[in-house]
Design a protein around this motif. Structure first.
Motif, PDB file in Angstrom:
ATOM      1  N   ILE A 681     -18.996  18.583 -24.916  1.00  0.00           N
ATOM      2  CA  ILE A 681     -19.824  17.389 -25.095  1.00  0.00           C
ATOM      3  C   ILE A 681     -19.202  16.899 -26.349  1.00  0.00           C
ATOM      4  O   ILE A 681     -19.371  17.393 -27.431  1.00  0.00           O
ATOM      5  N   CYS A 682     -18.243  15.757 -26.232  1.00  0.00           N
ATOM      6  CA  CYS A 682     -17.830  15.013 -27.355  1.00  0.00           C
ATOM      7  C   CYS A 682     -17.362  13.537 -26.968  1.00  0.00           C
ATOM      8  O   CYS A 682     -17.716  13.466 -25.831  1.00  0.00           O
ATOM      9  N   ASP A 683     -16.822  12.918 -27.830  1.00  0.00           N
ATOM     10  CA  ASP A 683     -16.261  11.549 -27.544  1.00  0.00           C
ATOM     11  C   ASP A 683     -14.904  11.654 -27.875  1.00  0.00           C
ATOM     12  O   ASP A 683     -14.238  12.534 -28.736  1.00  0.00           O
ATOM     13  N   ARG A 684     -14.237  10.876 -27.160  1.00  0.00           N
ATOM     14  CA  ARG A 684     -12.814  10.797 -27.277  1.00  0.00           C
ATOM     15  C   ARG A 684     -12.424  10.490 -28.701  1.00  0.00           C
ATOM     16  O   ARG A 684     -11.215  10.890 -29.256  1.00  0.00           O
ATOM     17  N   TRP A 685     -13.031   9.769 -29.618  1.00  0.00           N
ATOM     18  CA  TRP A 685     -13.219   9.432 -30.793  1.00  0.00           C
ATOM     19  C   TRP A 685     -13.632  10.526 -31.835  1.00  0.00           C
ATOM     20  O   TRP A 685     -13.061  10.593 -33.019  1.00  0.00           O
ATOM     21  N   ASP A 686     -14.064  11.828 -31.232  1.00  0.00           N
ATOM     22  CA  ASP A 686     -14.205  12.889 -32.016  1.00  0.00           C
ATOM     23  C   ASP A 686     -12.927  13.901 -32.220  1.00  0.00           C
ATOM     24  O   ASP A 686     -12.863  14.882 -32.799  1.00  0.00           O
ATOM     25  N   VAL A 687     -12.015  13.731 -31.628  1.00  0.00           N
ATOM     26  CA  VAL A 687     -10.773  14.071 -31.355  1.00  0.00           C
ATOM     27  C   VAL A 687      -9.417  13.331 -31.598  1.00  0.00           C
ATOM     28  O   VAL A 687      -9.521  11.954 -31.393  1.00  0.00           O
ATOM     29  N   GLY A 688      -8.335  13.882 -31.847  1.00  0.00           N
ATOM     30  CA  GLY A 688      -7.138  13.044 -31.932  1.00  0.00           C
ATOM     31  C   GLY A 688      -6.044  13.914 -31.390  1.00  0.00           C
ATOM     32  O   GLY A 688      -6.032  14.918 -31.088  1.00  0.00           O
ATOM     33  N   GLY A 689      -4.840  13.307 -31.302  1.00  0.00           N
ATOM     34  CA  GLY A 689      -3.599  14.153 -31.095  1.00  0.00           C
ATOM     35  C   GLY A 689      -2.283  13.619 -31.735  1.00  0.00           C
ATOM     36  O   GLY A 689      -2.148  12.613 -32.189  1.00  0.00           O
ATOM     37  N   MET A 690      -1.210  14.159 -31.264  1.00  0.00           N
ATOM     38  CA  MET A 690      -0.021  13.843 -31.402  1.00  0.00           C
ATOM     39  C   MET A 690       1.149  14.562 -30.417  1.00  0.00           C
ATOM     40  O   MET A 690       0.877  15.732 -30.085  1.00  0.00           O
ATOM     41  N   SER A 691       2.169  13.787 -30.356  1.00  0.00           N
ATOM     42  CA  SER A 691       3.023  14.515 -29.331  1.00  0.00           C
ATOM     43  C   SER A 691       4.433  14.100 -29.914  1.00  0.00           C
ATOM     44  O   SER A 691       4.644  13.168 -30.535  1.00  0.00           O
ATOM     45  N   THR A 692       5.584  15.089 -29.740  1.00  0.00           N
ATOM     46  CA  THR A 692       6.811  14.602 -30.414  1.00  0.00           C
ATOM     47  C   THR A 692       7.819  15.726 -29.481  1.00  0.00           C
ATOM     48  O   THR A 692       7.284  16.779 -28.938  1.00  0.00           O
ATOM     49  N   ALA A 693       8.969  15.074 -29.235  1.00  0.00           N
ATOM     50  CA  ALA A 693       9.950  15.683 -28.698  1.00  0.00           C
ATOM     51  C   ALA A 693      10.551  16.770 -29.198  1.00  0.00           C
ATOM     52  O   ALA A 693      11.268  17.968 -28.481  1.00  0.00           O
ATOM     53  N   LEU A 694      10.192  17.025 -30.681  1.00  0.00           N
ATOM     54  CA  LEU A 694      11.040  18.143 -31.318  1.00  0.00           C
ATOM     55  C   LEU A 694       9.943  18.346 -32.650  1.00  0.00           C
ATOM     56  O   LEU A 694      10.020  17.605 -33.637  1.00  0.00           O
ATOM     57  N   HIS A 695       9.028  19.323 -32.502  1.00  0.00           N
ATOM     58  CA  HIS A 695       8.201  19.542 -33.741  1.00  0.00           C
ATOM     59  C   HIS A 695       8.712  20.730 -34.742  1.00  0.00           C
ATOM     60  O   HIS A 695       9.405  21.582 -34.022  1.00  0.00           O
ATOM     61  N   PRO A 696       8.557  20.528 -35.918  1.00  0.00           N
ATOM     62  CA  PRO A 696       9.164  21.730 -36.582  1.00  0.00           C
ATOM     63  C   PRO A 696       8.798  22.909 -36.382  1.00  0.00           C
ATOM     64  O   PRO A 696       9.373  23.799 -36.705  1.00  0.00           O
ATOM     65  N   HIS A 697       7.381  23.246 -36.235  1.00  0.00           N
ATOM     66  CA  HIS A 697       6.769  24.566 -36.119  1.00  0.00           C
ATOM     67  C   HIS A 697       7.335  25.201 -34.647  1.00  0.00           C
ATOM     68  O   HIS A 697       7.733  26.209 -34.624  1.00  0.00           O
ATOM     69  N   THR A 698       7.367  24.445 -33.760  1.00  0.00           N
ATOM     70  CA  THR A 698       7.796  24.951 -32.328  1.00  0.00           C
ATOM     71  C   THR A 698       9.226  25.095 -31.894  1.00  0.00           C
ATOM     72  O   THR A 698       9.566  25.757 -31.191  1.00  0.00           O
ATOM     73  N   GLY A 699       9.856  23.987 -32.420  1.00  0.00           N
ATOM     74  CA  GLY A 699      11.066  23.726 -32.184  1.00  0.00           C
ATOM     75  C   GLY A 699      11.516  23.217 -30.714  1.00  0.00           C
ATOM     76  O   GLY A 699      12.646  23.155 -30.385  1.00  0.00           O
ATOM     77  N   ARG A 700      10.415  22.591 -30.021  1.00  0.00           N
ATOM     78  CA  ARG A 700      10.439  22.205 -28.775  1.00  0.00           C
ATOM     79  C   ARG A 700       9.563  21.018 -28.610  1.00  0.00           C
ATOM     80  O   ARG A 700       8.828  20.622 -29.624  1.00  0.00           O
ATOM     81  N   PRO A 701       9.630  20.328 -27.459  1.00  0.00           N
ATOM     82  CA  PRO A 701       8.674  19.330 -27.020  1.00  0.00           C
ATOM     83  C   PRO A 701       7.311  19.636 -27.144  1.00  0.00           C
ATOM     84  O   PRO A 701       7.132  20.824 -26.618  1.00  0.00           O
ATOM     85  N   THR A 702       6.244  19.032 -27.682  1.00  0.00           N
ATOM     86  CA  THR A 702       5.097  19.723 -28.100  1.00  0.00           C
ATOM     87  C   THR A 702       4.198  18.533 -28.186  1.00  0.00           C
ATOM     88  O   THR A 702       4.336  17.443 -28.512  1.00  0.00           O
ATOM     89  N   VAL A 703       2.794  18.828 -27.295  1.00  0.00           N
ATOM     90  CA  VAL A 703       1.758  18.098 -27.466  1.00  0.00           C
ATOM     91  C   VAL A 703       0.293  18.706 -28.256  1.00  0.00           C
ATOM     92  O   VAL A 703       0.106  19.770 -27.807  1.00  0.00           O
TER      93      VAL A 703
END
Length: 797
Positions: A681-703
């Protein structure tokens, strides 16, 4: 809808709405599915033996010959001093379940008191009117809210037996001055928590700790009030109510009230071939425009109608559009339609509620301000312009229709949104699925810390309080930080607030943002038009934004976040504005992770840095006129998130080469944010996101998908728990959308700071296929084919 079948009122109204939007020859119409929910007979019970004869007669004068079974069951439990939650449908008479034990106790004990808490002032005012109508002697009900004049507040404190208030007043006015309320609290027998399903996320977590503060202060005065909670239908109501109150709560869920039949229609506005949106994406007719046309048609039919719209601005525009359409038919009709929303002044709200109740108004476009409890009876139709975020809210809103014996119509008009797309193509996800559970987290240190400071200012905190009331080890750790920061002082007997004059409650915003309210002020007159939440102010009342109030259009000239003021001037610009923001996510601490071959799934603490960077000017049909940069302060948010990362080789093998990976991840992220409210029970405005083809923490494509509140609100954690089901629904929403390369109904986001580029619709499906295969999640069920709505037939509730 077979021609030979008898037609209920709901089916007749649906035919009227369909007639107003006949599809061109050879094209599918907008109706995706329709089902008739049959009427349900009521089941009554005997009056409990402890109910005084005079009280029974008072209810009989109001037309209540006998209680429904759920009312009697809940009242019996409350009378036996058992904490109870009654979780039944809209208009099922939940108020009687607490009125009976409270009023019976008042008759038995002339000194007994009760406290009623509701999430909105309108609901409390409605309950007060209902209590006044009973005319039970010596009840002395009294409002105690932000609209109550000082002399009336003083009367409530000194003489009120049943005080009607809200969490905000309890937090800011009653508990900090509990000594002045000592007599009332010492005699307190019942605490009623109405519409408790609204207490979720950050607000719910604050209210959970606020109720613990209240019950702790009551114990100091020697009382242990019984808590009676009323809720719309939610999953696991007993467990949720127990988390909210900190006590064991019994649930009553078998609804004994009668229900009129309703026809529920799922409606998807058509794509408009003559228009294109951002990046050339196809555009659907806006849900608000479609709903305004329906509102006009239904008013012409004489059907009393509510249209629920997601935003304050949307409610204003929908009402104005319906008024214009009606004015083309009869100049007398526009006055029969109005808007209603939060932010109006109290006297305006009361006048509109009365006009709708007595029939002066036939149609109203409203935000969810009229979703809760206000007794608007006899409605013929409800139009929901855009899924309201949760099944619980949808059924709460739709329950406004069909209170009379005649059957009614409910229409869900899909917005350009992945959630709406999924639901109109998968009606079983809405009509045949249990409602969601409420998510809250009272242990969130960003909420627990300020609440503990407030509690210590009310009464010094003891070891027993920490152990038995506020959560044990987690509370102790937060208290250590408060002591280290100089907020509290530690003594051998407990934790103390150091000041005898200042109180922390005034600076703690229980509504969640921590930034309070921003006043919207007219430049020339200095008149305050309304308020907006401080957290949303950069996106809604930034310089250059269009602001609507009571049908009047204003342009924002200045926003001062430090002073909490937005200055506006009347204008008629002929466009609307949409703000855009950017975000960056850093992983602070991994709490859980799973390695699933080419996919790794994680949940943990993240730090989100975001900023509103620009706004778009759009025509009413959605065409982008211009983009204007903004220079607003950066916001840093420590919160919680769920994320998955993938092997690039697995994506290439699935048909997503490296050049397409950013757009594929970006599209999958947007759609996943849009579908999370299906599971929490939430609204899409209660959450956010980011995606990247190379994230510094994972070293891989990440969502990433993260909570939009400090410390988290439990939404990302819920997403992590149901990741497979969530992403399967996300894939289905993308695949079901009839657009070719991506649009707002599937992968575009209204708040994307990158201008919805790059986005790769087919690549997103491939990404999700890789993740779902690793999770072992079966594919989602096949959608209803476009243009072939299910027939209107009987369905179980």
């Amino acid at each position: 809808m077979g021609d030979g079948e008898p037609q209920g009122r709901g089916e007749v109204l649906l035919r009227r709405v369909l007639a107003g939007c006949a599809a061109p020859a050879g094209e599918a119409g907008p109706l995706r599915h329709a089902v008739r929910l049959p009427p349900r007979p009521g089941r009554t019970a005997d009056w409990p033996g402890w109910v005084p004869t005079a009280l029974r007669e008072a209810f009989r004068r109001q037309g209540v010959a006998a209680p429904w079974t759920h009312q009697a069951e809940a009242a019996e439990l409350a009378w036996a001093r058992r904490d109870v939650v009654v979780a039944t449908g809209t208009a099922s008479g939940k108020s009687l379940a607490y009125q009976l034990p409270v009023l019976a106790r008042f008759a038995q004990d002339p000194k007994a008191t009760a406290l009623y808490l509701s999430p909105t002032k309108a609901l409390a005012a409605d309950q007060l009117r209902a209590l006044d109508a009973l005319a039970v002697p010596d009840v002395r009900p009294a409002p105690f809210d932000g609209d109550t004049p000082p002399d009336a507040r003083e009367w409530a404190r000194r003489h009120g037996r049943w005080v009607f208030s809200n969490p905000d007043m309890l937090h800011r006015a009653l508990l900090p001055r509990h000594g002045q309320w000592a007599v009332f609290l010492r005699r307190l027998q019942f605490v009623v928590v109405d519409e408790c399903h609204t207490y979720r996320g950050v607000f719910g977590s604050h209210v959970a700790l606020l109720l613990r503060r209240l019950l702790r202060v009551c114990a100091r005065y020697g009382s242990r009030p019984t808590v009676v909670l009323a809720s719309a239908t939610v999953a696991e109501p007993a467990g949720f109510a127990s988390r909210l109150t900190g006590r064991e709560v019994v649930a009553v869920t078998e609804d004994g009230s009668p229900a009129a039949g309703r026809t529920v229609a799922l409606w998807e506005p058509p794509l408009l071939p003559e228009l294109t949106g951002e990046n050339g994406a196809p555009v659907r007719r806006p849900a608000g425009t479609e709903a305004a046309r329906m509102l006009a048609d239904l008013v012409l039919e004489g059907a009393r109608t509510l249209v629920f719209v997601r935003s304050r601005r949307g409610a204003e525009v929908t009402a104005l559009t319906a008024q214009r359409l009606l004015g083309e038919v009869d100049p007398e009709l526009p006055s029969r339609v109005s808007a209603y929303r939060g932010g109006y002044l109290p006297e305006d709200r009361r006048a509109l509620e009365a006009a709708l109740a007595d029939g002066e108004l036939v149609g109203m476009a409203t935000t969810n301000a009229l979703e809760l409890g206000v007794d608007i009876a006899g409605l013929d139709a409800v139009v929901v312009a855009g899924f309201p975020g949760t099944r619980a809210s949808f059924w709460q809103q739709s329950g406004r229709a069909g209170r009379a014996r005649e059957e009614a119509l409910v229409v869900l008009v899909a917005r350009d949104d992945p959630m709406d797309t999924y639901l109109v193509h998968h009606p079983e996800a809405l009509l045949g699925t249990p409602v969601e559970g409420c998510v809250l987290d009272p242990a969130n240190p960003y909420i627990l810390g300020p609440q503990l400071a407030c509690a210590a200012a009310e009464l010094p905190l003891t070891e027993a309080d920490v152990r038995d009331v506020f959560g044990g080890e987690q509370a102790a750790a937060v208290l250590d930080e408060l002591v280290a920061d100089g907020v509290l002082r530690r003594r051998p007997t407990g934790w103390y607030w150091p000041s005898t004059r200042e109180r922390p409650a005034g600076s703690v915003d229980i509504r969640g943002s921590g930034l309070g309210q921003v006043a919207v002020v007219e430049a020339d007159t200095g008149r305050m038009l309304g308020t907006v939440d401080g957290a949303s102010a950069p996106a809604t009342v930034h310089p250059g934004a269009v602001y609507l109030h009571r049908g009047e259009t204003y342009l924002v000239q200045e926003l001062d976040l430090d002073a909490g003021v937005a200055v506006v001037a009347p204008a008629d610009p002929g466009f609307r504005t949409d703000a855009r923001s950017t975000a960056d996510v850093e992983v602070a601490r991994v709490l859980e992770h799973r390695d699933l071959g080419p996919v790794r799934v994680s949940f943990g603490e993240v730090t989100v840095t975001s900023r509103v960077v620009e706004y778009l000017r759009r025509t009413p049909d959605g065409t982008v006129l211009s983009t204007t940069p903004l220079d607003l302060p950066e916001q840093v948010l420590p919160t919680r998130g769920v994320w998955y990362d993938l092997d690039e080789e697995a994506l290439v093998a699935a048909g997503v080469p490296p050049r397409r990976i950013p757009g594929a991840l970006h599209a999958a992220e947007h759609a996943a944010i849009g579908l999370l409210p299906l599971f929490a029970i939430c609204d899409r405005w209660d959450v956010g996101g980011m995606s990247t083809a190379l994230h510094p923490h994972t070293g891989r494509p990440t969502v990433f998908v993260h909570d939009g509140h400090p410390g988290g609100a439990g939404f990302a954690e819920r997403g992590h728990a149901v990741l497979g089901r969530w992403l399967a629904a996300t894939r289905a929403a993308i695949a079901d959308c009839e657009c070719r390369a991506g649009c707002p109904s599937c992968v575009q986001s209204p708040k994307c700071g990158n201008g919805n580029a790059p986005l790769d619709k087919s690549g997103a499906i491939a990404v999700l296929d890789v993740v779902l295969d690793a999770l072992g999640e079966p594919p989602a069920p096949t959608a209803v084919p476009p243009g072939r709505p299910g027939p209107v037939g009987a369905a179980s509730r």
